[in-house]
Design an enzyme around this catalytic site. Structure first.
Site, short mmCIF file in Angstrom:
data_model
loop_
_atom_site.label_atom_id
_atom_site.label_comp_id
_atom_site.label_asym_id
_atom_site.label_seq_id
_atom_site.Cartn_x
_atom_site.Cartn_y
_atom_site.Cartn_z
N TYR A 37 -9.67 -2.75 6.09
CA TYR A 37 -8.67 -1.85 5.52
C TYR A 37 -7.92 -2.57 4.41
O TYR A 37 -8.48 -3.42 3.74
CB TYR A 37 -7.75 -1.28 6.62
CG TYR A 37 -7.14 0.02 6.16
CD1 TYR A 37 -7.97 1.11 5.86
CD2 TYR A 37 -5.78 0.16 5.96
CE1 TYR A 37 -7.44 2.29 5.37
CE2 TYR A 37 -5.26 1.34 5.48
CZ TYR A 37 -6.09 2.41 5.18
OH TYR A 37 -5.57 3.57 4.69
N LYS A 69 -9.86 4.13 8.14
CA LYS A 69 -8.84 4.60 9.08
C LYS A 69 -9.44 4.90 10.45
O LYS A 69 -8.86 4.55 11.49
CB LYS A 69 -8.18 5.87 8.54
CG LYS A 69 -7.22 5.65 7.38
CD LYS A 69 -5.84 5.22 7.87
CE LYS A 69 -4.87 5.15 6.71
NZ LYS A 69 -3.52 4.73 7.12
#
EC number: 1.1.1.40
Length: 648
Positions: free
Chosen positions: A195, A266
């Protein structure tokens, strides 16, 4: 020519034996397929036209064969037009129809290519015999832990973060359980890879590095067919969708279809940190074009629609069809997380669908909840209550106004004063200066609640000197805006200034941890949106906290799922913000941390899930009844485990 007219095509089972008549594949249409006969040297001898009737007849019925003697005896050259195998893979047959055969039970070579079931060298001797893997793998059997050790060793060999990202994504598509075990056990090291900040670069270069689809792409060309497209996804019991239209990816702007890296990342965290099953997660990108001229004109590898971004009614109709289709296909309890939509759409979509769908905007609500949790924690160091503070934001978009609203809501609940009154403790600065009442007519609707009575102030530094905040929060998406003079001014006004530089990725952070600690002479309580290395100042080591949404949204989503919540309520966000603060110890405070380390993130997520679920039951929004007695234990029991399963 040889003409074969048969009732149906008999296929072999995965164990090598022939199928019974009831198991045989029925062909729904009569279509000639050009193939060839091979001689002992595997060269094609004659063209063969095979026609298969849709009618089912006796499997043992005789087959009529007619040989067309007009075909020459010399074999065709493979390049020149022969057919080398059952798939017809040569240049002469590129326009021919073929059937992509598949089997329902993964076995043998197909099992090694199935990321959901593949265990690599961890298949036991018994499993290798039972599932036709003997000879397809080296003889050694390696346990799960050693696989993790090997993969971490390999990933650490890459010096470039994007290469590490690609290695992780390759692993996810090859061996799902190994990917999640690796991520869970090395979360602090790998979170910045899968991420922020690395995912930002991955999105910028997504077209160049794209190999296999990891989600659904829905474009303007698919209008009227979205429900049909949803049914193409192999997993049917979806509980969480993360969807983006790519218009505001992190602080990088409009990346169009290449924003898919965000939903994929996510949802990897939903599983690794929150324990939501990977098969229940669906990443989706809505491609309505892009206004990024570089992608439209200069990037030949761009994977999206090469047209200007749709807006207005055309955009609204596509989104409305999408929202209706996902609810129809997956049900009332489906969580839809809006991700990285531009301000003008983010607020409108959340407002429009929050009463009809289970929707959550991580940029508005998730960021707000994690920052509120950090502030609750920081006040244990500073002293006083939330209502005693004065807040100044640089940035008045989704994140800034979302955080401001949740802070005001919490102050209102703590003090029993009206929300409108508690908002007066929060001030925002946008690109035109301090948001004040004299600017009301020109403000976007989501900024208007923050227009207070005050003379105009154009410069950010002047706003600090005028407002005299105790808490400074950056959500501007513009790097290096917390200058030395800004930090020094905050330090002159406060013994322990709270400074949160939240913009992502690292290049867009308002200041670095080193700058904050150095310019404040080690007095700042600092946290950032992207990770920074520990800083040594005057002989003391400072470890800055990361106000990462990953503290909140995985556990928040899990709480909605285990309670069967049908709507998201603001009180759930307030409840979620309490859990991270409760996990911060005195040892963490001594290092300057206001967030707990990510090593305990699954424990934190379980507590967040329990608080969110409890609030859902309290508000009458839970549909999974009766309520479990111990919600923390129940949340932990529902969490996905990456442990390998044993195959029969």
């Amino acid at each position: 020519m040889i003409s074969l007219n048969s009732s149906f095509l008999e296929r072999s089972s995965v164990t090598g034996g022939s199928r019974t008549q009831s198991q045989s594949l029925r062909l729904s249409a009569r279509r000639p397929v050009v193939t060839s006969m091979l001689n002992s040297n595997s060269l094609p001898e004659r063209n063969v036209s095979v026609s298969v009737d849709s009618a089912v007849r006796d499997v043992n019925a005789p087959v009529a064969v007619e040989v067309d003697r007009s075909v020459g005896e010399k074999p065709f050259a493979a390049v020149g037009g022969g057919v080398e195998d059952m798939y017809g893979e040569d240049t002469a047959t590129e326009d021919h129809y073929i059937t992509p055969w598949s089997v329902s039970v993964a076995s043998g070579y197909s099992l090694l290519r199935d990321p959901h079931h593949n265990k690599g060298l961890a298949f036991t001797e018994k499993e290798r015999d039972a599932h036709f893997l003997r000879g397809l793998l080296p003889p050694v059997v390696v346990n799960h832990d050693l696989q993790v050790k090997k993969m971490m060793h390999n990933i650490r060999q890459y010096q470039v973060p994007l290469q590490r990202y690609q290695a992780m994504m390759d692993l996810q598509q090859r061996n799902e359980r190994l990917f999640y075990k690796l991520l869970i056990e090395n979360v602090e090291e790998l979170l910045p890879i899968v991420y922020t900040p690395t995912v930002g670069e991955a999105c910028q270069k997504y077209g160049s590095i794209f190999e296999n689809s990891q989600g659904l792409f829905i474009s303007l060309k698919d209008k009227g067919r979205i429900l049909e497209i949803l049914k193409n996804w192999p997993h049917k019991k979806i509980q969480v969708i993360v969807v983006t239209d790519g218009e505001r990816i992190l602080g990088l702007g409009d990346l169009g279809c290449q924003g898919m890296g965000i939903p994929v990342g996510k949802l990897a965290l939903y599983t690794a940190l929150g324990g939501v099953r990977p098969s229940a997660c669906l990443p989706i990108t809505i491609d309505v074009g892009t206004n990024n001229e570089k992608l439209l004109n200069d990037d030949e590898f761009y994977i999206g629609l090469k047209q200007k971004r749709a807006a207005g009614q055309e955009y609204a109709e596509l989104m409305n069809e999408f929202m209706s289709a996902v609810k129809q296909n997956y049900g009332e309890n489906l969580l839809i997380q809006f991700e990285d939509f531009a301000n003008h759409n983010a607020f409108d979509l959340l407002e429009k669908y929050r009463t009809t769908h289970l929707v959550f905007n991580d940029d508005i609500q998730g960021t707000a909840s994690v920052v509120l949790g950090g502030l609750i924690s920081a006040l244990k160091l500073v002293g006083g209550s939330l209502a005693d503070q004065k807040f100044l934001f640089l940035g008045a978009g989704e994140a800034g106004t979302g955080i401001a609203e949740l802070i005001a809501l919490e102050i209102s609940k703590q003090t029993n004063i009206p929300l409108e009154e508690s908002r007066k403790k929060v001030w925002l600065v946008d690109s035109k200066g301090l948001i004040v009442r004299s600017r009301l007519d020109s403000l976007q609707h989501f900024k208007k609640p923050w227009a207070h009575d005050h003379e105009p102030v154009n410069e950010f530094l002047d706003a600090i000197k005028t407002i005299r905040p105790t808490v400074l929060i950056g959500s501007s998406g513009t790097g290096q805006t917390f200058t030395k003079e800004v930090v020094e001014t905050m330090s002159s006004l406060n013994e322990k200034p709270i400074i949160l530089a939240l913009s992502n990725p690292t290049s867009q952070s308002e200041c670095t941890a080193e700058q904050a600690y150095t310019w404040s002479e080690g007095r700042a309580i600092f946290a950032s949106g992207s990770p920074f290395k520990p800083v040594e100042y005057n002989g003391k080591l400072y470890v800055s906290g990361q106000a990462n949404n990953a503290y909140i949204f995985p556990g928040f989503g899990l709480g909605l799922i285990i309670s069967g919540a049908i709507r998201v309520h603001d009180d759930m966000l307030l409840a979620a913000s309490e859990a991270p603060a409760e996990q911060v110890t005195q040892e963490h405070f001594d290092k300057g941390l206001i967030f707990p380390p990510f090593t305990s993130i699954r424990k934190i997520s379980a507590h967040i899930a329990a608080k969110v679920a409890a609030k859902a039951y309290e508000l009458g929004l839970a549909s999974r009844l009766p309520q479990p007695e111990n919600l923390v234990a129940y949340a932990e029991s529902c969490m996905y485990s990456p442990k390998y399963r044993i195959y029969r």
